[in-house]
Design an enzyme around this catalytic site. Structure first.
Site, PDB file in Angstrom:
ATOM      1  N   ASP A  88     -79.723 -47.368  -5.241  1.00  0.00           N
ATOM      2  CA  ASP A  88     -79.605 -47.843  -6.626  1.00  0.00           C
ATOM      3  C   ASP A  88     -79.620 -49.372  -6.684  1.00  0.00           C
ATOM      4  O   ASP A  88     -79.135 -50.034  -5.761  1.00  0.00           O
ATOM      5  CB  ASP A  88     -78.298 -47.300  -7.221  1.00  0.00           C
ATOM      6  CG  ASP A  88     -78.309 -47.354  -8.735  1.00  0.00           C
ATOM      7  OD1 ASP A  88     -79.361 -47.659  -9.325  1.00  0.00           O
ATOM      8  OD2 ASP A  88     -77.243 -47.093  -9.327  1.00  0.00           O
ATOM      9  N   HIS A 127     -88.599 -51.876  -6.958  1.00  0.00           N
ATOM     10  CA  HIS A 127     -88.814 -50.629  -6.214  1.00  0.00           C
ATOM     11  C   HIS A 127     -89.586 -50.902  -4.913  1.00  0.00           C
ATOM     12  O   HIS A 127     -89.310 -50.310  -3.874  1.00  0.00           O
ATOM     13  CB  HIS A 127     -89.567 -49.617  -7.078  1.00  0.00           C
ATOM     14  CG  HIS A 127     -88.785 -49.148  -8.274  1.00  0.00           C
ATOM     15  ND1 HIS A 127     -87.463 -48.777  -8.191  1.00  0.00           N
ATOM     16  CD2 HIS A 127     -89.136 -49.002  -9.588  1.00  0.00           C
ATOM     17  CE1 HIS A 127     -87.031 -48.416  -9.395  1.00  0.00           C
ATOM     18  NE2 HIS A 127     -88.023 -48.549 -10.260  1.00  0.00           N
ATOM     19  N   LEU A 135     -85.530 -38.647  14.388  1.00  0.00           N
ATOM     20  CA  LEU A 135     -84.871 -38.789  13.085  1.00  0.00           C
ATOM     21  C   LEU A 135     -85.663 -37.968  12.073  1.00  0.00           C
ATOM     22  O   LEU A 135     -86.896 -37.987  12.085  1.00  0.00           O
ATOM     23  CB  LEU A 135     -84.879 -40.265  12.655  1.00  0.00           C
ATOM     24  CG  LEU A 135     -84.336 -40.570  11.252  1.00  0.00           C
ATOM     25  CD1 LEU A 135     -82.804 -40.412  11.237  1.00  0.00           C
ATOM     26  CD2 LEU A 135     -84.701 -41.995  10.814  1.00  0.00           C
TER      27      LEU A 135
HETATM   28  C1  FPP Z   1     -82.799 -46.668  -8.610  1.00  0.00           C
HETATM   29  O1  FPP Z   1     -82.769 -48.020  -8.986  1.00  0.00           O
HETATM   30  C2  FPP Z   1     -83.967 -46.416  -7.797  1.00  0.00           C
HETATM   31  C3  FPP Z   1     -84.934 -45.514  -8.093  1.00  0.00           C
HETATM   32  C4  FPP Z   1     -84.895 -44.667  -9.290  1.00  0.00           C
HETATM   33  C5  FPP Z   1     -86.113 -45.347  -7.243  1.00  0.00           C
HETATM   34  C6  FPP Z   1     -85.880 -45.568  -5.782  1.00  0.00           C
HETATM   35  C7  FPP Z   1     -87.165 -45.531  -5.102  1.00  0.00           C
HETATM   36  C8  FPP Z   1     -87.514 -46.291  -4.061  1.00  0.00           C
HETATM   37  C9  FPP Z   1     -86.640 -47.268  -3.387  1.00  0.00           C
HETATM   38  C10 FPP Z   1     -88.857 -46.099  -3.495  1.00  0.00           C
HETATM   39  C11 FPP Z   1     -88.776 -44.950  -2.536  1.00  0.00           C
HETATM   40  C12 FPP Z   1     -90.042 -44.755  -1.962  1.00  0.00           C
HETATM   41  C13 FPP Z   1     -90.368 -43.893  -1.016  1.00  0.00           C
HETATM   42  C14 FPP Z   1     -91.621 -44.149  -0.356  1.00  0.00           C
HETATM   43  C15 FPP Z   1     -89.574 -42.738  -0.608  1.00  0.00           C
HETATM   44  P1  FPP Z   1     -82.837 -48.390 -10.530  1.00  0.00           P
HETATM   45  O2  FPP Z   1     -84.260 -48.619 -10.886  1.00  0.00           O
HETATM   46  O3  FPP Z   1     -82.167 -47.341 -11.348  1.00  0.00           O
HETATM   47  O4  FPP Z   1     -82.045 -49.724 -10.537  1.00  0.00           O
HETATM   48  P2  FPP Z   1     -81.169 -50.320 -11.744  1.00  0.00           P
HETATM   49  O5  FPP Z   1     -80.004 -49.372 -11.922  1.00  0.00           O
HETATM   50  O6  FPP Z   1     -80.766 -51.647 -11.223  1.00  0.00           O
HETATM   51  O7  FPP Z   1     -82.061 -50.383 -12.947  1.00  0.00           O
END
Ligand code: FPP
Length: 233
Positions: free
Chosen positions: A17, A34, A128
Site C-alpha cells: 500500500d 505503481h 521461492l
Molecule cells: C495500493 O496502493 C497498491 C495497489 C492497488 C497496486 C499494487 C500493485 C503493484 C505494486 C504492482 C504489482 C505488479 C505486479 C507485477 C505483481 P494505492 O494505489 O492504494 O496507494 P495509496 O493508498 O497511496 O493511494
C-alpha cells in the site's frame, strides 16, 4: 544481511500500500507510483530467500480495485503484462516459481494467457514461490469455494476441510506473517480464510520505499512474537 531468524515466517504476505501517496508527494501520476512499486517487489523477491522465506504472496489487484478509474485499471494491467514479458526469464534464473491467486473472470484473455504462460514457465522452480494475488478478494474466494461445493451437488453440512480443498490454491500454507505498508492497519479482504492466525506487521513506509532491510525488520519482529494459536502459553 544476517542469517535467517528463528522462527522463520515461511509464508510472508504483503499488502503493498502507498503507491499513490508516494507518487503524489513527488508530483507524479499515480501509475508511476505503481511502477516504483514493482521495483520494491523485485527488491523483496531478491531478499526473501536469504531470510528463509519460501512463499511470498503480494496483494497486487483486489476485486475492489475494479472501482478505480479505468485509466488506473488499464495501467495496472499493462504493468503486469510488461512485468511478465520482461521478468519471467530472470525469475527462472533465480529459481522463483510464480503462482497467481484470484479469479481469472473479468481479466482480458491476453492477461490470463500471460499468467498461465508464466506459471508454466516457472513451474519447476522451488527456491521461492511468488504468489501475486491478482483479481483476488478473500470473501469472493470463500464464496467461490462454497459455490464449487454446491455445483458438486453436496448436500448436508460441509466442514472446514471441504472449504479449504476448494480455495484457489488449496496446497498453499497459511501466511505466517502479513505485512501492510503505508500506515494503514486493515486487511482489506486479503486472505480472509487463510489469515486467521497470521501475525500482523504494520509499517509507515510507503510500498515503493520498501526494501530488503524493511523485510528483515518485519521478519525479526515476527521472530520476537509468541505464537499461541489461542492456547495458553
Ligand atoms: C495500493 O496502493 C497498491 C495497489 C492497488 C497496486 C499494487 C500493485 C503493484 C505494486 C504492482 C504489482 C505488479 C505486479 C507485477 C505483481 P494505492 O494505489 O492504494 O496507494 P495509496 O493508498 O497511496 O493511494
Amino acid at each position: 544481511m544476517n542469517a535467517p531468524c528463528t522462527p522463520v515466517p515461511f509464508h510472508v504476505a504483503i499488502i503493498m500500500d502507498g503507491n499513490g501517496r508516494w507518487a503524489k508527494r513527488r508530483g507524479l501520476p499515480r501509475l508511476l507510483g505503481h511502477r516504483a512499486g514493482v521495483h520494491a517487489l523485485e527488491r523483496v523477491v531478491r531478499a526473501a530467500p536469504g531470510l528463509g522465506i519460501t512463499h511470498l504472496s503480494v496483494y497486487a489487484f483486489s476485486t475492489e480495485n475494479w472501482q478505480r478509474p479505468s485509466t488506473e485499471i488499464l495501467g495496472l494491467m499493462s504493468i503486469l503484462r510488461v512485468y511478465l514479458k520482461r521478468k519471467v526469464r530472470e525469475l527462472k534464473e533465480r529459481d522463483v516459481r510464480l503462482l497467481f491467486c484470484g479469479t481469472r473472470a473479468g481479466l482480458s484473455p491476453d492477461v490470463a494467457d500471460l499468467m498461465a504462460w508464466a506459471e508454466e514457465e516457472t513451474s519447476s522452480n522451488s527456491l521461492l514461490t511468488l504468489i501475486p494475488c491478482f483479481n483476488y478478494g478473500g470473501r469472493q474466494e470463500i464464496l467461490d469455494a462454497v459455490n464449487a461445493l454446491v455445483a458438486e451437488g453436496r448436500s448436508g453440512p460441509v466442514d472446514q476441510e471441504d472449504i479449504r480443498r476448494h480455495l484457489y490454491l488449496p496446497d498453499l500454507p497459511d501466511p505466517d506473517l502479513i505485512i501492510r505498508t503505508s500506515g494503514e492497519q486493515r486487511l482489506s479482504n486479503f486472505w480472509a480464510w487463510q489469515g486467521t492466525y497470521s501475525e500482523l506487521y504494520f509499517t509507515d513506509t510507503l510500498w515503493p520505499d520498501f526494501d530488503g532491510e524493511c523485510l528483515e525488520r518485519a521478519v525479526q519482529h515476527f521472530a520476537d512474537r509468541e505464537r499461541r494459536y489461542g492456547a495458553l502459553a
